[in-house]
Motif scaffolding. Sequence first.
Motif, PDB file in Angstrom:
ATOM      1  N   LEU A 178       0.944  -1.125  -0.111  1.00 19.82           N
ATOM      2  CA  LEU A 178       0.257  -0.019  -0.016  1.00 19.82           C
ATOM      3  C   LEU A 178       0.800   1.171   0.179  1.00 19.82           C
ATOM      4  CD1 LEU A 178      -2.783  -0.859   2.481  1.00 19.82           C
ATOM      5  CD2 LEU A 178      -2.513  -1.367   0.124  1.00 19.82           C
ATOM      6  N   LYS A 179       2.005   1.422   0.885  1.00 20.72           N
ATOM      7  CA  LYS A 179       2.761   2.477   0.776  1.00 20.72           C
ATOM      8  C   LYS A 179       3.312   2.580  -0.809  1.00 20.72           C
ATOM      9  CE  LYS A 179       4.499   1.759   5.757  1.00 20.72           C
ATOM     10  NZ  LYS A 179       5.305   1.508   6.482  1.00 20.72           N
ATOM     11  N   GLU A 180       3.757   1.181  -1.377  1.00 22.53           N
ATOM     12  CA  GLU A 180       4.263   1.599  -2.606  1.00 22.53           C
ATOM     13  C   GLU A 180       3.348   2.156  -3.708  1.00 22.53           C
ATOM     14  OE1 GLU A 180       7.391   1.044  -5.395  1.00 22.53           O
ATOM     15  OE2 GLU A 180       7.453   0.846  -3.233  1.00 22.53           O
ATOM     16  N   ARG A 181       2.064   1.812  -3.498  1.00 22.30           N
ATOM     17  CA  ARG A 181       1.094   2.387  -4.411  1.00 22.30           C
ATOM     18  C   ARG A 181       0.704   3.810  -4.018  1.00 22.30           C
ATOM     19  NH1 ARG A 181      -1.233   3.327  -8.857  1.00 22.30           N
ATOM     20  NH2 ARG A 181      -3.243   3.762  -8.701  1.00 22.30           N
TER      21      ARG A 181
ATOM     22  N   ASP B 183       2.426   7.851   9.815  1.00 30.07           N
ATOM     23  CA  ASP B 183       3.365   6.542   9.719  1.00 30.07           C
ATOM     24  C   ASP B 183       4.637   7.675   9.076  1.00 30.07           C
ATOM     25  OD1 ASP B 183       5.338   4.953   8.008  1.00 30.07           O
ATOM     26  OD2 ASP B 183       3.939   3.655   8.476  1.00 30.07           O
ATOM     27  N   GLU B 184       5.748   7.362   9.415  1.00 33.05           N
ATOM     28  CA  GLU B 184       7.228   8.287   9.099  1.00 33.05           C
ATOM     29  C   GLU B 184       7.261   8.252   7.655  1.00 33.05           C
ATOM     30  OE1 GLU B 184       9.735  10.252  10.491  1.00 33.05           O
ATOM     31  OE2 GLU B 184       8.206  10.537  11.779  1.00 33.05           O
ATOM     32  N   PHE B 185       6.716   7.124   6.947  1.00 34.84           N
ATOM     33  CA  PHE B 185       6.939   7.026   5.421  1.00 34.84           C
ATOM     34  C   PHE B 185       6.262   8.062   4.820  1.00 34.84           C
ATOM     35  CE2 PHE B 185       4.056   5.881   2.058  1.00 34.84           C
ATOM     36  CZ  PHE B 185       4.710   5.536   1.089  1.00 34.84           C
ATOM     37  N   LEU B 186       5.128   8.698   5.471  1.00 38.84           N
ATOM     38  CA  LEU B 186       4.291   9.864   4.564  1.00 38.84           C
ATOM     39  C   LEU B 186       4.929  10.962   4.622  1.00 38.84           C
ATOM     40  CD1 LEU B 186       0.792   8.816   5.978  1.00 38.84           C
ATOM     41  CD2 LEU B 186       1.601   8.545   3.595  1.00 38.84           C
TER      42      LEU B 186
END
Length: 970
Positions: free
Chosen positions: A677-680, A739-742
């Motif tokens: 989902l992060k990749e998408r 999420d830190e990813f964002l």
Amino acid sequence: MIGGEKASVQNPIIKYAVDNGWEYITPDECLRMRQGETGIILREIFEAQMMKLNPDFMDGNIINDLIKKIENIRPTVEGNREMWEYLKGLKTVFIPYQNRDRNLKLIDFDNVDRNKFNVTDEFSFRNDRFSTHPDRPDIVFFINGIPIFIVETKSSQLLNAIPIAMEQILRYHKEIPELMVVLQSFQITDIIKFFYGPTFNVSDNTLIEWKRNDRNFEELVKAFFDKSMVLKIIKDYILFIEADNEIKKVILKTHQIRAIDKIIDRIESKDKSRGLIWHTQGSGKTFTMIVSARKIILDPIFDNPTIIMVVDRNELEQQMFENLKKVGFENIVVANSIDQLRKLLIEDYRGVIVTLIHKFREMMPEISKRENIYVFVDEAHRSVGGKFGNFMMGALPNAKYIGFTGTPVASTHGPNTFMIFGRDDPNGYLDKYGIIESINDNTTLPLTYKIAPNHLLVKKEILDKEFLELSELYGVSDIDELNEVLRKQVTLRNEMKNPQRMDEIAKSVAEHFKNNVEPLGYKAFLVAVDRESCVIYKKLLDKYLPKDYSEVIISPYYNDDEEMKKYYHSEEEERELRKRFKDPSKTPKIFIVTDKLLTGYDAPILYAMYLDKPMRDHVLLQAIARINRPYESQGMKKQYGLIIDFVGIFGYLKKALLFDARNLDDIMFAIQNIELLKERFKNLIEEMKKDYLEPLKGLERDKIVDEVISMLKASEQKRNDFYKKYNELKDLYEILSPDEFLRPYLTDFKDLTSINLILQKLFGNKNLPYLEFSRKTADLVKNNTIPENIPVITKTYELNAETLKKIMEKKGNTNEKVFNLMITIRDYIEKSLNESPFLISIGERAEKIAREFTSNQINSEATLEELKKLVQEILEEKEEQSKKGYSKETFAFYYFIKQKDLKDPEDLANKFMQLTNKYPKWFSNPTQEREIKRFLIKELMAKNYSAKDSTVIIKEIIENLKKGIKNGQR
């Protein structure tokens, strides 16, 4: 077939219905038969059919009483059920001259051609509570003069056609419930797809796509409106379920209907005795079983049969009994013991028996040789393949067996569901409804998982040795069996119950729930390795969350100490907790469980599962299926179920799901790592940045709104592409945040959100800045700590002469001026309509100008001039309203008279005011409304207008006046 809604969708449906034998009635003829817009029944047809179907007691008085009853049924779900009972022939009518009740037949279900089938369009209806302008459903279907189905059609070229049609159906339930309470189902279509659902239980979750082997639109419509199918829907495929003191209406889905037809065919077969219904978890197998059983019980062809519903857990036994009772089964008994089951079979009990598979233990061979015994085995992948199944089939050698499962066992060493139940079918099953199909239909949701940090996971070597590589767990299908194996794995359980580890997990669960789950309005399960762990987790969670947030749900055990007994709940207490859990406004918000509720418990609000119990095969799938139910509430729509894995099982998912290779690909499709989902999200935001943000780089802030409008105004397809991508991006953000990813993407996401808001304000019909956003996105928009490049538009200008001057003098492109003026007008009208209902007309003209502008029929300069005139008109009329001192209704009437350029508008307005004083309930009383119309028509005729012109003018003005008052919420 391209064109407008009526030509391309509505008219073809009527044609296909007529091809199927439905007789078309024109709107005028329909109105005549109903005796006006407040009538529901086609009286002439109803009277003739009642005489025909009930010849030995029906007369005109009884018919008139029936019409009154039907047209005055309470507009509630209870009333809808009462109407359904009338249609099914479950109601009686008192015959005075016979001094007794007689069974009443409104529809002949046995002889299709004895019924009268009619269809009409533009069905104009209004109720007696409000004499408003009528609602006009697109198509209505009648049986014997009674409206049964309502159809809303939309053009395939309309963006969000199906959601818009759904809003229309919901609006009918609010505005004309007197009609909707008689109707049993609604249908909506945009010619691309055809959907149906139950009236009085309307939501996206109850919307069902009608599918029939990829047929074209004509074949789909004809299959649904086949006269025999329509009667089946009413008679067999609608259910009213009483649960938690609430009535819910259910209409079966296409895969359920398909399976029921196949089950009945198999039951009638002379040479085949078994069948497997392989329907994925959460797709409604219970209703499929129940409706099949009801059809068999009620059909004389089966000669007073016995149906045995077999389950393999005590909890499921009672649950099945309750479900059968809820849909009206009468001849039903639970076999509470081996002896009682034996006695029922020996005494040749007819009806439905609910029992556990274990109660066939040591059952004598050939206890009944009857052929009209039909055994329905729920969760057929479990114990049937062992000795209990052998006892059952030996005891009932001539019975027919239908198995139901979402997770069949294909073992070559032990039980094999396909060999036991699927031997009469080449594929090994009678009907299959797989995971992928279920997700595509929104019957169930895909699942996503996240594996906890390594230091919280069980060590790989221990997990392998004491769980993944244990041969006795291969294909495990029962949670009690799993528990027994886990109980012996001392090293595994000791590591999992390490106090420091459990405390860290409890803290992690609390933080994740507060940040990721609670803001979305959802709830969660914490699944612990055993009952003792459940209690420990409760104590730990209470350190980090309010105590009422969580509750332990465990079964009592004879050897428990007093500390464990503190967490017991009585049946009544647990029932209340289950009910409260399903309510988003109540606690508990987290259930702590180890085996209870992991099968059979259906709570769509359940979104997250914190998994700290090793599971595999069927047990794992059964457990995680608790979170795959669709759910929608207060603008939030669940997109996925989420698993947080504190064991590490999902790191070895293929190894944990080795029980059936042919189902593995579907399962892997349905369960995705959250990293995907992060990749998408990353790919989608980069794609949108390139398409929509990069063209704005380097522009001054006051030029950006103009460029957004210019960029997306030219092409409706481009706007639709933006909406589609943005909505997916927003859903992903809601799932992933925080999420830190964002972090690197927040500015771009906020900018895209601003673009979406600009488009909604200009191209939408309402100024709704945050309603389409859930909490996380709305908070981001309002959060000033996140930078943005595109102005976030959260308020409009006050509408006055100074505002108009400022907008017109502001530097910048005309597009931006159009935007600012358009949303200012919309906002003002929405806020002021209650006090100034005349604005309804100006609002409609403003929307017409906006549509012409956005479809490039007029340029921005011409649009600006037209909007400027509207603003000036609003200001002038508001000033005159203040000076005249008229009531808001009288001034609106005066305004509409002026718009028609009629003679003596003040004289007519004063007469209207006198009339409304004389007839104060004209707005809700059709008789008073008619008197006002009659008087005003005469007044116009006295001013030398023709009778025809006078009638048309007054009717139109009154309708506009009512529309304005209604939208202003009088």
